[in-house]
Each structure stands twice: as C-alpha cells, then as structure tokens.
Design an enzyme around this catalytic site. Structure first.
Site, PDB file in Angstrom:
ATOM      1  N   TRP A   1       0.836  -1.217   0.000  1.00 23.89           N
ATOM      2  CA  TRP A   1       0.000   0.000   0.000  1.00 23.89           C
ATOM      3  C   TRP A   1       0.862   1.255   0.000  1.00 23.89           C
ATOM      4  O   TRP A   1       0.368   2.358  -0.240  1.00 23.89           O
ATOM      5  CB  TRP A   1      -1.003  -0.002   1.159  1.00 23.89           C
ATOM      6  CG  TRP A   1      -0.421   0.164   2.542  1.00 23.89           C
ATOM      7  CD1 TRP A   1       0.355  -0.714   3.208  1.00 23.89           C
ATOM      8  CD2 TRP A   1      -0.592   1.278   3.440  1.00 23.89           C
ATOM      9  NE1 TRP A   1       0.692  -0.238   4.460  1.00 23.89           N
ATOM     10  CE2 TRP A   1       0.123   0.985   4.635  1.00 23.89           C
ATOM     11  CE3 TRP A   1      -1.283   2.485   3.357  1.00 23.89           C
ATOM     12  CZ2 TRP A   1       0.172   1.853   5.730  1.00 23.89           C
ATOM     13  CZ3 TRP A   1      -1.227   3.354   4.454  1.00 23.89           C
ATOM     14  CH2 TRP A   1      -0.504   3.028   5.623  1.00 23.89           C
ATOM     15  N   ASP A   2       2.159   1.088   0.222  1.00 25.64           N
ATOM     16  CA  ASP A   2       3.105   2.196   0.103  1.00 25.64           C
ATOM     17  C   ASP A   2       2.929   2.931  -1.217  1.00 25.64           C
ATOM     18  O   ASP A   2       3.062   4.158  -1.291  1.00 25.64           O
ATOM     19  CB  ASP A   2       4.549   1.671   0.127  1.00 25.64           C
ATOM     20  CG  ASP A   2       4.872   0.823   1.335  1.00 25.64           C
ATOM     21  OD1 ASP A   2       3.945   0.301   1.971  1.00 25.64           O
ATOM     22  OD2 ASP A   2       6.066   0.644   1.625  1.00 25.64           O
TER      23      ASP A   2
ATOM     24  N   GLU B   1       1.558  -1.672  13.004  1.00 24.59           N
ATOM     25  CA  GLU B   1       1.592  -3.140  13.059  1.00 24.59           C
ATOM     26  C   GLU B   1       2.049  -3.671  14.419  1.00 24.59           C
ATOM     27  O   GLU B   1       2.188  -4.878  14.582  1.00 24.59           O
ATOM     28  CB  GLU B   1       2.499  -3.678  11.943  1.00 24.59           C
ATOM     29  CG  GLU B   1       1.899  -3.439  10.565  1.00 24.59           C
ATOM     30  CD  GLU B   1       2.870  -3.749   9.430  1.00 24.59           C
ATOM     31  OE1 GLU B   1       4.094  -3.591   9.652  1.00 24.59           O
ATOM     32  OE2 GLU B   1       2.405  -4.135   8.351  1.00 24.59           O
TER      33      GLU B   1
ATOM     34  N   LYS C   1       4.287   1.869  15.960  1.00 22.98           N
ATOM     35  CA  LYS C   1       5.361   1.682  14.982  1.00 22.98           C
ATOM     36  C   LYS C   1       5.417   2.827  13.981  1.00 22.98           C
ATOM     37  O   LYS C   1       6.478   3.306  13.624  1.00 22.98           O
ATOM     38  CB  LYS C   1       5.123   0.364  14.243  1.00 22.98           C
ATOM     39  CG  LYS C   1       6.208  -0.036  13.271  1.00 22.98           C
ATOM     40  CD  LYS C   1       5.812  -1.340  12.550  1.00 22.98           C
ATOM     41  CE  LYS C   1       6.875  -1.776  11.569  1.00 22.98           C
ATOM     42  NZ  LYS C   1       6.353  -2.821  10.664  1.00 22.98           N
ATOM     43  N   GLN C   2       4.269   3.215  13.501  1.00 25.20           N
ATOM     44  CA  GLN C   2       4.205   4.285  12.500  1.00 25.20           C
ATOM     45  C   GLN C   2       2.843   4.944  12.625  1.00 25.20           C
ATOM     46  O   GLN C   2       1.946   4.394  13.253  1.00 25.20           O
ATOM     47  CB  GLN C   2       4.396   3.725  11.110  1.00 25.20           C
ATOM     48  CG  GLN C   2       3.235   2.870  10.613  1.00 25.20           C
ATOM     49  CD  GLN C   2       3.498   2.270   9.245  1.00 25.20           C
ATOM     50  OE1 GLN C   2       4.055   1.187   9.132  1.00 25.20           O
ATOM     51  NE2 GLN C   2       3.108   2.973   8.210  1.00 25.20           N
TER      52      GLN C   2
END
Lengths: 767, 767
Positions: free
Chosen positions: B359-360, B490, B602-603
């Site tokens: 999906w990046d 994640e 994480k992000q």
C-alpha cells in the site's frame, strides 16, 4: 456422520473385513504401548499401501530447528519433537519366494484385527488365496510387556491351509527411519553400530544434538506345529538394517510360527556403553520365560491396572467400549513410573504436536492418575514441572520477565518451549495457572501437604511473580488488567482481560500467599530455604496482593455474566445451531480472521474457570454461564466435550451430558474430527474419565471427604467406577434402583453421598 | 549513532577509503537501476569477501512455496518473490595470471566509489600495489541506460602505474544464480540455451513455474590507451556461464580498457523466441552509438528527469544529498513507462519483502509521481490495481467474502497475495482504503475524472462491498464495528475498531456512493456498463450507507481524542522518551507479546488518518492528536518519520519537523535501522519528498488549486521544488526573505500562496 467400522465390544477394539482405506485409522486406534515405548499398529510384514509408520521411545526427542514464515522475537530456536524410533516389529514374509504384501492381493478373507484391552495384546488374522490351489492363514499377535518394559513380543504364524509351500521369514530391525513431521529434513538419528551374532541382532543409534542412545534388538525362534526348530543364522545387513533369514517347508495343514523378541534399551535407563548388555538381558528374560509365560505376565499386569481403573457401564456397549478404550490408552501412554516422562497429546500413536507435555496434563490427566494409581504417580507429574522450573524462569526471561518469574512452556519435552505461534507461545499464558491448580488439586485430593513446602511453593512463587509482572495497571478503571492474551479458547487471540486468565491469575497469587503463611507456620526449615532461594520479601508479597485484590474481571451487569474477554458482546452472537453444516468445522472451512472475529468458542473458556473453581459459583451462576457460552461453542478441541458433559450433568441436563460423553469417549473410535489417522487424542481421554466420575458420578472433594452426587443416564442400566482416595479404595455403583459405595480400605472413611454424610467401614456397603 | 561514512556532496554519493566492512552497505547504497532492471553495486571483478549479490529484472518473479510453522486457512500457497536474475556485470581480471580480488590485498590505495546522481553512473577507482615494483590503477564506470532500458554499459580500465604486466579480462555472463531469500531452495531458473559467437554471448533462461524468459547477453571491446584493439574470440562455457577471454600486454604507463555492453531482453517485452534477436539489436544500438554517446544520452536523460524532479536546498549539504538520493532512487526504480510494473519496497537494491507492491505505492509513491512526471505515470499506477481487481476479488473469496467484494493483497506481484502472517495478510485490511484514497487523490490532483467511470468506480464498488461485509453490527452500542484488524501500526494485532480503519472504511463507502451518482449523471454509458457488470442495486447501496453512516468511532470524551482502537487507554502510557536506550529498537529488543501489549506505535496510525483527511479536522484537533500519539511512537517503520515531519511542520514545530526530515531523507545513507545491507527503503523515499513538498512547502490542492503554506527550517538558507500540476509546472522557491512561485505553463494558473489566492501568468513570478 463419522466412521463406524469399529465393532462394539466390551473389552476389545475389533475390525473385521479387509479395507485398505482404514489402514491408517486402524494403525492409530490399535496402537500399543507400555509407558516406556509404543507403536502404531503397523503391519509386521511388508505393506506397500498407504501407511503411517510410527515407533516411539518415551523421553527420546530431537530439537528440530524452528520453521516460521516470519520470525518474532522470543521464538524458541528449537522445537523438541517426539521422534520416530527404529522399527523392531518388521518381519518380511515370503511364500515360495513371493513377498507377502496385503496391498497386492484380491483375495483376502476373514480379515480381523483385535486390540484386547483386558489383556493388553494386538492380534491380526486373515486368509489369503494365493492361487486356486494355494491358501494361507496368518495370525499374528504382539504385545509390549508391562512387566519388562524394554521388551516386545511378536508371535507370527502362517498355516498352509491349501497346498504345500516354502515359508521364509525375514525378521529385521531397521534404524533408517525418518519423521513425517520434520521441519528441515534433518537426519534425527545416527546409526553407530550394528551387531548380529548367535541369532541376535543389535543396532545402537544416537539421536543427533540430544545424544540419546538407543539399542534396538531382536532375537527370533522358529516353531513348526508348536515344535521348536533350530535354524542356521544367515543374515544380511546394510548401513541401517539387520535382517535375519529363517525358512521352512510347510505341507498342507502345517503351521510355521516365528516368535520374535525385540525392543529397545535406552540411555535414559542405562549407561550408553551398557545398552547392548541390557538388551541381551532382556532377551534372556524373554527366552527364559517363554511366550506363554510372558503373555500370562502381560494379562496379570493389565488385570492389576483394571482392578483399580476399570469403569463398567451396563446397557450401552458403545459407551462401555469407549470408556475402556480411553482408560486403556492412558495406561499405555503413561504409568507414572518415571518422573522424567509425561503424557503427550498423541501418546505413542503419532508424531503430531511435537513435544510431549501440554497443560492438558495438569488440567485433565492428573485427576485420572490421582484416582486410579498410587499417590506417587500424580506426585511424579507435579515433580516433572518442579524439575523444569529453572527452564520456565529462563523462558520468562526470554520474554522480558525478571526476578525469578516463571512462564511454563505451552509445549515441552525438556522444559524448553517447543511451540512457535506468537499468539499461543507468548500469549496463552493461562497455562501457568493450571500448574498451580494441579498442586492445589493434588494436595486437596491426597492430603500430601508436604509437597508444597518441598517443591510446590517455589513453583507458586515463580508463577505469582509472573502474574504480578504481567499485569498492567489501568488508570482509567483503577484496576489491574492482563492485556494481550489467548485464553483456553484459542479461537480468540491477543485479547484483553480474558476472564479465565484474570481469574486464575488472581487465584494463583492468593493461593501462593496463603501457602507462604502456612509453610511459615508449619514447615519452618522449608520456609527459610525457599525464602532464601527466592529472596522474597513482604513488600513483594504486598505488591502481588495489590494486583490480585484489584484484578479487573470483565462482567456484564445486564446479562449477569462474566465476559470471556473485553468487547465480547460486540460480536454477533449467533448460536452454533444456526450455522449451516457447510461452515463446519469452522477451523477447516473458515479463514483465521473470520474465526477470530466470530463469537465461536473452540473449547471451554469461561466455563473452564467454572469447572476448576466450581465451589466459587452457585448452580444458578453455572446455569446462566452455561446457557450463554455453550450454544456458542463448536467443541473443535478434543478437550471441550468432557468439561461440558460434566457441567451438563451437574445441571441435570442428562441428554446433553450423555451426548457430550459419547463425543468425548468415542472421539477417536468414531473419528469425530476426521484426523484419527494422525494418532489418537490421548490427553482428552482423561477428560472422558472425568465426565463419568465427576459428571455422572458427581465426584469431588468436600471438606477432605470424597463426595458423590450421582446421576444415571437413561441410556444405561448402571455404571460403576473406583476411586483411590488416600489408599482407601471406594467403588461406586450407580443403578436405576440405588447408588452404593463400597470401601476396600484399612480404616473407616467419611464420604458424602448425594448430600448425606456417611461413614463407611472397611468392606462395608452403604446405600 | 548511525553510520557516517558517506561523504556529503550535493550531487553524488561518495565513499573514500577501502573498508571491507562497508561493502554490503555500499552495494545497497550505490545500486543502479533504470526502471526496467537494476543491480546492487557488486564489483565486476571477483570478490571473495562478504558480499550480497543482486541483479533484478522488473516484473520477473517466482512463486515460492509458502513456508509457515503452523498453517492457517486462507494463507496463499505461493509467495511471489523478486528474483535474483543472471549476472551480466562480471569481468574477472588477471594480472600476470593472478586473479584480481580486493579481499586479498593489503595495499589498496585511493579507493573511491561514486554514484553520480546527476548523470546516472557508478564509478569505482583504486590503486593496488601488487608487489614492490608493480602497481595498477583501476577505474570502472557503469550505467544502466535510461534511453535503451535493456542495455548496461561498463567501462573497465586498468593502468600499469608501475612495472609492465600482462592483463587478462574475462567478461562473463552467469545464469547460475540463487536467491538468498528462498523458502525451500527451489531452483528458480532453468538455463535453456547458451550461445557464444562473434564476440557476443547469450544465455536464455526461463523461470520455473512462471515461465518468464530472459536473455542475458554481452559483447566486449578492448581498448589500449584509447585505441580499439581487435582480439580473438576464445571462450569457455559450462552449464550456466559463458566467459570470454581478452588479454593484452601493458607497459608502465599504459592503460587497457574493456568496454562491456550487456543486459537483458525479456519475454515481458518480446516473444520468447525473439529474445536473442532483440539482444543483438541492443548490442548493435550500443556499438553504433559508442561509449561516449551512450554516456551523453544517459546524462541527457537524467537531466530531463532532474529538470522536473529536483529539489534544491541551500545551506545544508546533508539534507541536499539526502533528498536527491531519495529522488534518484525512486526514478531508478520506477519510471512509469509500464503499467505492469510497480514500486517494490527495496526496488532493485535487495530481495527482502518478496513481492513488489504494498500500500506504500498508493499512500506514499503516487503523490511523488503525480507531481514529478506526466499524468499518465500515476494513471499507470492506478491501472495496475484495476488490472488486478479480479485477483483481489478472488483473494476476498478465499477469506469468505462474496458478491464481488475485493480485498487487495498486502504484498503482491501479480495480484495474488504474497504474505503469510495472519495478523497482516488477513487483518491489515486498511490497505483497501489506500486504493480508494489513491483514486481520490489522483482525480483531485490531475482533474482526470474520466478515470473513475473508466476504471476507478469498479474498484470502489468492490471495496465498498468488502467494507460492508467486513463490518459487524454491535447491538450493544447500536453501531457498526470492524473487529479483528491490524491498523497501520503493526505493533497492534487483532484489535477491534482501529479508528483509522473504521474511518477510511466509512469514507470509502461514502466516496463510492458519491461517484456512483456522479457517473450516473455524467457518464451514462460507463454507468450502465459498471452496473451491469457488478449487478449493483439501490438496495445494496442503502445497506452500505447504513453501515457507513453508523460506523463506530472509538473516541475518548475526556481527552477529546479518537482512540487508536478499543481499549487503547487501558495500556500504560509511558512516553518513548522515558524508555531506556537498552530497550530500543523494541522490535529487536522485545518479544512480540510485549510489543503488542505496550502502548508503542510503529508508524502513524490515527495520525495517518489525519494526514490523509487533513481537511476533515481542525489544526487544534491535529495538535491534540499529535501531542497524544507522537510521544508514544517509536518510528520503527521507514514510513513513519515523513508523515510526522509533515504534521510537525504544519504545527509550526520546525525543529521536530527538521529532525524527522533528516531521519527520513538519510534513513539509508546513515543507516538508522541498521539494515541497509539488505537494500534501501525505496517506497519511503517518496515520503521524504512529501515531507519537503507537503511539509515545508505546505503543498495541497484546495478547490482545484495548488496551495502552498511554506515554512523554512532554520538550518536552511532556502529550498525549492517543482510541481507538475495538470501540465503546468510550478517552481516554488522558499528563502528566509521571500517565497516565490514561478509558472512554466501555457495558460494562467490560480494558486493559493500562504493563504492568499494569486493568479500566475505563464513564466511570471509572484511573491
């Protein structure tokens, strides 16, 4: 529905008629074992059809390198596995030079296989029409001696029913075996030495990495119409197999019999350089006793087991066969002689599930062994975990815990974790609770309080430390929570506040603190030893209690039920009965995410807590929770039906209790889960026993007394079971007219029978 | 902290000094590619030191059999993998018969490697003192032609600095390669044909299973002091390698140069039986142009790219180098010429992460390509997903969805899922939202509304169906919920009601319904085609809207923030700043369960939603959420710092924005994550671009107009970037004195600059 080829019989498992499609199922169901070794019911002679070969030596394992798609920190690098061991049963047979192989004949008649549970032997017989004028009858019986647990005996007979013929037997031992369940096709075994001399053969092999040494041996004797026949000693050998060659000529009507004594000696019990001598001693033992006496010894040994463990059911042959099969398999798997061993979920019937020990032992097996064996057997099972405490502490350290906190592994052989799904390995931590429950249960049952100061307290302290560290303080609700767990219902992963886990965590801490006090006052030396060893302080104990006393329990006021976990009520709660057949079993039909977000329950979870802590809840509470959770339960774990059978019985829902009982007792015989080919579900067999004794028999300990609240399923005329309670043996008979309890003991015994307290005198019968 | 051996330079990546310990890092950082193929910066000559060899052909992959410890229903059986392709760069060198191998010399001097990003070539030079009286200088330059993307050019020179010597070159092509990242050691390639003739060599190989054919070819020319030297054509070959042998004698001061033209032709672009002819054509092209012209073409092609894509930063050399490295690598990886290709997370710099598309692409890469290339490039990226819609529907069907619901894979090459962790593969479903967001973003940016009736609407309908089916009605709160998901963060698995997922699900449905209406009124033919194809009814649309309008959004009233997921506030919220260094990065130091139950992010997760849907929230809301979530964020995904840099800039927290910018732009150059040896983080490089253009440049589209809200980091004197907005090129210059926007366009253009609407005339400059 399920398979139905096993013929109902009170004492035997029987199949009749040759059907190759059932070979692998039968290899599982007709497995034999003697606690020290075991085998699937593979054929002695060559079989080129579909088969799953399996021979196992208790306690011998291999650490296979872990295989995962994506590594997670904390995974064990190795995965201890039950090892397929060298084959000692092999006897190739040639009739006039042609190999005997059931896969190759059209004309197989009178095929029958029987596992005689009363006497502990396996027999197979059949006739083959080789040609129009040549027919043979085969009968082979084998058993693994209970008396001499390194010894197997095979009696393989061939009768020339029609025509004359030359019979050649080639008994062999084969150490060139592999596991079906290997991650990397590693060689698990190295063959070190092959010796063949004086009609005897020995292969010494060594497991790689773990360096277990096993000597596989054999000696054979030839008989013709019962007469011992001398034969020359020609043999063949390659890198991994020794094969003897024994031939004779039969005239029509004559019978040739090969008697093979064979087995293993292992470095678990001998120095590795003495293994061959030990094997020779086993052979001498066998030869000196002879086949008939060895068989009689076997029958006697099983009679001793049955004298204590048997359960009789009148009026329901399938139920009777089911319970005996369960009791028989448990005894084949584990006899409690060796504290290094444990009860693998597949016993000696398959390789699946790798390691040998699950929480099944503590939650399901210990009650069976406590009631049907001497007290030391259950103590051995507890000691097994005590011996592995250091490894459990290491295991917790790998996951970031400290200060001697222990997390017992989900699956193990030697104390190291042997499972590698993060949601199980790292999160199914309720297993720690079962360790403490087993100690509690053992002491409650046996009265052997000494176990706690001697060993149990150290385990309890390490586990209390784990729960304390594993809890999280939620400032939002001013309670302690346990986040990110998998409960007994493995169809939920990484949930917060699984009620069962939180409840048992709280209970573990409180138990531990209670016993610290008791040991302090009653066992001062042990108290000081344990406190010294663990550096436990009052301050630490207070911090545990702070957690235990303020543990969050998910509860819905409106429904009046404890919730399996946070958010459970957000799911769509559609009863299993409304699921279409095409969706079941969901573990085969649905993707994992769909299972997880569904409400469906694999096995008792909240109800497991109600089972363990029966006395903490009222019958009304049980009923409410049973009515809420059972309809959402798919029972796709072998451990599920037994708990529900017991609870249904306690709620006087006898039809449901009976249905669950059949499902648990005939799980493998009728192959409910369509996987019996891989082996039998050994540990859940103890659950079957519980569903009679605790369910229909209503057995529990109340104020140090055995208590029975009996209920007879309408399908049965009567049933009876025995309980060894502190070396007093109680026999409970339940019929439609009366319940009686008989005591074979040396002193009087108080019991509670259907709510009334009675005092039994030795050998007296009370009603 | 991190590595610091790369020398700051505005246009080049440079290392100086021979340090074998950096070889693998440099092989990643100095990688070259031309969109159609790429290579790690492996040495041409033999190197026996530690190296990670990698050559890749875009779009050529292998479906490796899935490897897992425990199978879960729904896992893909195969896992499409980037394939290590045949090596065409190899040139073994012998000096007086001794193989040249940098691993074997003590005396390596003047070692320098340079990746010239402006001109698109890689050069390596060094001297070796072979003996006291013999020294050579090596200089090798290579590039992969942008102009002719099947062609690579290598110019390998050796000068006899001291002494006379015999030089032998052995240029070769080698198809006997393997992947480091293989599950079962399958042979990925079969060599079908080797041909060597007239100084040319060809190897045709085929990938197993997928049957891609690739012809690897080479031709070499020898020069001595610049003079072309004819040489005989002796060659060697085995099953997988063709090797030519070219030797010459050098006197002190003379230089021998081997010019090697080599590359691939593949069955993606030619019939497989024409591959050798296509290779010959590529060689002719190269020989006819000659080295100097090919190099000039390369410089010109890169000049064209830079003319549009360059970002300049004055006053901060490392920042300048960082952004150019990111832009350069993105262009090496994907040029948008071929709708079958996509942007792999490692590009052509490594094998890790298997498949090519995450999906990046939709969330991070499309904005970069939209702004720096012609509009068709972004359209190609959307088309890629449109072409894979059928596979996305199949993928959803495997997980139990129906009626044309689509779940795009987490990782893919050909539309099939290529990932196998249930918590990602089955649960990280927010990726579906990014597909719709990319369509929305593309149309908003380009004004190419036709894409929606032509292709986009089908994708949106399939995704709306997925969200509708994936939602669960909670009677408890009378809302729809999405249970059991993994969000962009994640470090949480199987959570309920991830706000980002719920929000984008609701938005996807509403977008879809809005566009159904628009297409119905404005593109009637397409409307009927799509409705016919999808059998969509008004009733179905209503049922979607019922879900969308009643989607549950976890929110805490007291804090006034949306919660990352249900129960988030039960965690212990300890800021990352209080975590001891020994615990970081947590993905290396902590077990998975500990990460999961921690609060660490994480992000960007909630903040990813605030990034996508910036206009849905006030600046105050952004600030509140940023202040809540960023302190809990460990930024252990390469995709994390860029989003936070943009948001920090928007909140005028310039120091923090700058720090995140450095982290994203020099992630690989400074090896923040200690893994650059495995390859570079290509997709996050688009995030670096965004953090300048959208962060410091404050670029967004407002009412169909480009809008800029510029902010200059105090570390910079000025910066500038360009935007291709609907074929009008805007150049934005930001300095401490002024912000100017210049238009190279064919018509006037309305923009918003720092809140004011301006109309730019072609070539005018406004301040």
């Amino acid at each position: 529905m399920n398979q139905e080829y096993i013929i109902p019989n009170a004492w035997s498992i029987i199949e009749k008629g040759w059907r190759p499609e059932f070979v692998k199922s039968s290899e599982s169901l007709f497995s034999i074992g003697n606690g020290a070794m075991g085998q699937r019911a593979n054929f002695e002679e060559t079989y080129t059809g579909d088969t799953f070969q399996g021979s196992y030596v208790a306690g011998v394992y291999y650490p296979d390198k872990t295989k995962v798609g994506w590594w997670k920190n904390g995974y064990p690098e190795y995965f201890a596995k039950v090892l397929n061991a060298p084959n000692f049963i092999g006897i190739d047979v040639f009739i006039d030079g042609e190999a005997l192989d059931l896969a190759t004949y059209d004309q197989v008649h009178h095929y029958k296989q029987e596992l005689n549970m009363k006497e502990g032997w396996l027999e197979r017989s059949f006739n083959i029409e080789l040609t129009d004028d040549k027919e043979i009858a085969i009968k082979t019986r084998r058993f693994l001696s209970l008396d001499k647990d390194e010894l197997g005996v095979i009696n393989y007979s061939i009768t020339a029913v029609k025509g004359d013929m030359r019979i050649s037997f080639q008994p062999y031992i084969d150490a060139g075996i592999t596991n079906e369940d290997s991650n990397w096709d590693d060689a698990f075994w190295e063959v070190e030495e092959l010796t063949s001399k004086d009609h005897q053969a020995f292969i010494r092999s060594r497991t790689n990495k773990t360096n277990f040494y096993v000597c596989t041996y054999m000696q054979s004797e030839l008989y013709k119409d019962g007469e011992h026949v001398q034969y020359a000693d020609p043999f063949d050998q390659n890198d991994t197999v020794i094969r003897h060659k024994v031939a004779t000529q039969l005239e029509e009507g004559e019978t040739a019999t090969l008697l093979k004594y064979a087995g293993y000696t292992s470095s678990l019990n001998h120095e590795h350089f003495e293994l061959m001598d030990a094997a020779k001693a086993a052979i001498s033992h066998a030869v000196n006793k002879g086949y008939q006496q060895l068989l009689q010894d076997q029958i006697d040994a099983w009679a001793d087991i049955w004298a204590m463990a048997d359960i009789t059911i009148e009026g329901d042959l399938k139920a009777q066969q089911g319970i005996r099969f369960n009791i028989f398999q448990l005894n084949q798997t584990y006899l409690g002689k060796d504290a290094r061993l444990n009860i693998g979920p597949k016993g000696f019937t398959g390789e699946k599930y790798g390691g040998s020990t699950y929480w099944d032992t503590e939650a399901y097996c210990i009650p069976f062994y406590m009631a049907t064996k001497d007290q030391h057997v259950a103590r051995n099972l507890l000691t097994y975990r005590y011996e592995q405490l250091d490894k459990a502490i290491e295991n917790a350290e790998k996951l970031g815990f400290s200060n001697g906190a222990a997390l017992y592994p989900m699956v193990t052989m030697n104390g190291e974790e042997s499972h590698n799904e993060w949601e199980i390995t790292f999160e199914e931590i309720h297993r720690n609770g079962a360790m403490v429950f087993a100690i509690y249960n053992y002491v409650r049952y046996t009265g052997d309080y000494d176990y706690i100061p001697e060993m149990g307290l150290e385990v309890m302290i390490a586990i209390a430390r784990f729960w304390h560290q594993r809890s999280t303080y939620s400032s939002r609700v001013d309670k302690y929570m346990i986040l990110g767990v998998t409960g007994p219902n493995e169809y939920e992963n990484n949930v917060n506040n699984n009620w069962y886990t939180n409840y048992i965590a709280k209970w573990c801490i409180e138990q531990c603190v209670e016993h610290i006090k008791k040991v302090k006052s009653g066992h001062e030396d042990d108290y000081h030893r344990v406190i010294g060893l663990t550096s436990l302080t009052d301050g630490e104990i207070s911090s545990w209690l702070e957690v235990a006393h303020n543990m969050y329990m998910p509860y819905d006021k409106e429904l009046g039920i404890y919730l399996q976990q946070d958010g459970f009520l957000d799911k769509e709660l559609i009863p299993v009965s409304e699921l279409k057949a095409v969706h079941r079993p969901i573990n085969q039909k649905w993707s994992w995410d769909r299972i997880l977000r569904s409400c469906y329950i694999k096995q008792a979870d909240v109800l497991q807590g109600f089972y363990f802590f029966e006395d903490h809840f009222s019958k009304e509470q049980l009923e409410k929770h049973f009515d809420f959770y059972e309809p959402l339960t798919v029972h796709e774990s072998s451990l599920s039906p037994c708990v529900h059978s017991i609870q249904a019985a306690k709620l006087d829902r006898m039809d449901q209790a009976y249905e669950f009982y059949l499902r648990t007792s005939r799980l493998d015989l009728d192959d409910y889960n369509k996987e019996v080919e891989e082996g039998c579900h050994i540990t859940s067999m103890a659950g079957t026993w519980m569903s009679i004794v605790e369910g229909f028999g209503g057995f529990k300990i109340v104020n140090d007394m055995p208590s029975f609240e009996t209920r007879l399923p309408k399908q049965w005329k009567s049933f009876s079971f025995k309980i060894n309670f502190r070396d007093q043996i109680l026999t409970v008979n339940v019929s439609d007219s009366a319940t009686t309890v008989q005591l074979q003991g040396y002193q009087s015994q108080d019991i509670i029978l259907n709510g009334k307290k009675l005092t039994l005198e030795p050998l007296a019968v009370n009603a």
